[in-house]
Design a protein around this motif. Structure first.
Motif, PDB file in Angstrom:
ATOM      1  N   VAL A  40      66.493  40.401   2.265  1.00 52.31           N
ATOM      2  CA  VAL A  40      66.150  39.991   3.627  1.00 52.31           C
ATOM      3  C   VAL A  40      65.688  38.545   3.643  1.00 52.31           C
ATOM      4  N   GLY A  41      65.379  38.039   4.836  1.00 55.83           N
ATOM      5  CA  GLY A  41      65.074  36.630   5.050  1.00 55.83           C
ATOM      6  C   GLY A  41      63.650  36.214   4.799  1.00 55.83           C
ATOM      7  N   VAL A  42      62.932  36.910   3.945  1.00 54.91           N
ATOM      8  CA  VAL A  42      61.556  36.550   3.621  1.00 54.91           C
ATOM      9  C   VAL A  42      61.573  35.309   2.717  1.00 54.91           C
ATOM     10  N   ASP A  43      60.623  34.393   2.945  1.00 52.01           N
ATOM     11  CA  ASP A  43      60.559  33.198   2.108  1.00 52.01           C
ATOM     12  C   ASP A  43      59.681  33.447   0.889  1.00 52.01           C
ATOM     13  N   ARG A  44      59.531  32.452   0.039  1.00 49.81           N
ATOM     14  CA  ARG A  44      58.778  32.588  -1.217  1.00 49.81           C
ATOM     15  C   ARG A  44      57.295  32.889  -0.977  1.00 49.81           C
ATOM     16  N   ASN A  45      56.787  32.593   0.231  1.00 51.98           N
ATOM     17  CA  ASN A  45      55.385  32.863   0.568  1.00 51.98           C
ATOM     18  C   ASN A  45      55.205  34.231   1.208  1.00 51.98           C
ATOM     19  N   GLY A  46      56.296  34.994   1.351  1.00 52.79           N
ATOM     20  CA  GLY A  46      56.214  36.314   1.946  1.00 52.79           C
ATOM     21  C   GLY A  46      56.278  36.317   3.461  1.00 52.79           C
ATOM     22  N   SER A  47      56.701  35.191   4.050  1.00 54.36           N
ATOM     23  CA  SER A  47      56.776  35.081   5.513  1.00 54.36           C
ATOM     24  C   SER A  47      58.230  35.157   5.980  1.00 54.36           C
TER      25      SER A  47
END
Length: 132
Positions: A40-47
């Motif tokens: 999914v489209g979660v970034d490296r910071n979990g957002s």
């Protein structure tokens, strides 16, 4: 082993694919099979960013990380399933797709659905791969 490679083709008598995929992918006997969870489209910071295209970019980044963890490349990908909760910007998705695949396309299925695992998820991509 003779013919021990992944083969992608569009059979004679079939209409051309309507997108960047092939109609059939043949995996040789005794290949190792890898199946990812949907990325999914979660970034490296979990957002999760709100714009769909940012989620698409993050999703492809996550796919590349998962592949790299098993020393797999786009050549190993045999099937991609894409689910989205809103209209996909195909020009943008195919730009990311082409960065990963070049012109060696796997089989692909796309579905639009009302929701995914969490409300902020707009796209999820599952990858199947094989290593000969």
């Amino acid at each position: 082993m003779e013919n021990a490679k992944i083969v992608r083709k569009n059979p004679a008598g079939m209409p051309d694919p309507v997108g960047n995929y092939t109609h059939i992918t043949k995996i040789p006997r005794n290949a190792e099979l890898y199946v990812t969870s949907g990325q999914v489209g979660v970034d490296r910071n979990g957002s999760f960013p709100d714009p769909m295209n940012e989620q698409i970019k993050n999703t492809f980044d996550n796919i590349k990380t998962v592949l790299h963890s098993e020393e797999l490349t786009a050549e190993n990908i045999i099937k991609v399933n894409i689910w989205a909760t809103q209209k996909i910007d195909w020009d943008y998705l195919y730009a990311e797709w082409d960065k990963l695949f070049g012109s060696t396309y796997p089989a692909m299925t796309v579905g639009y659905i009302s929701e995914l695992g969490w409300p902020e998820i707009k796209i999820e991509i599952e990858v199947w791969a094989a290593k000969v």
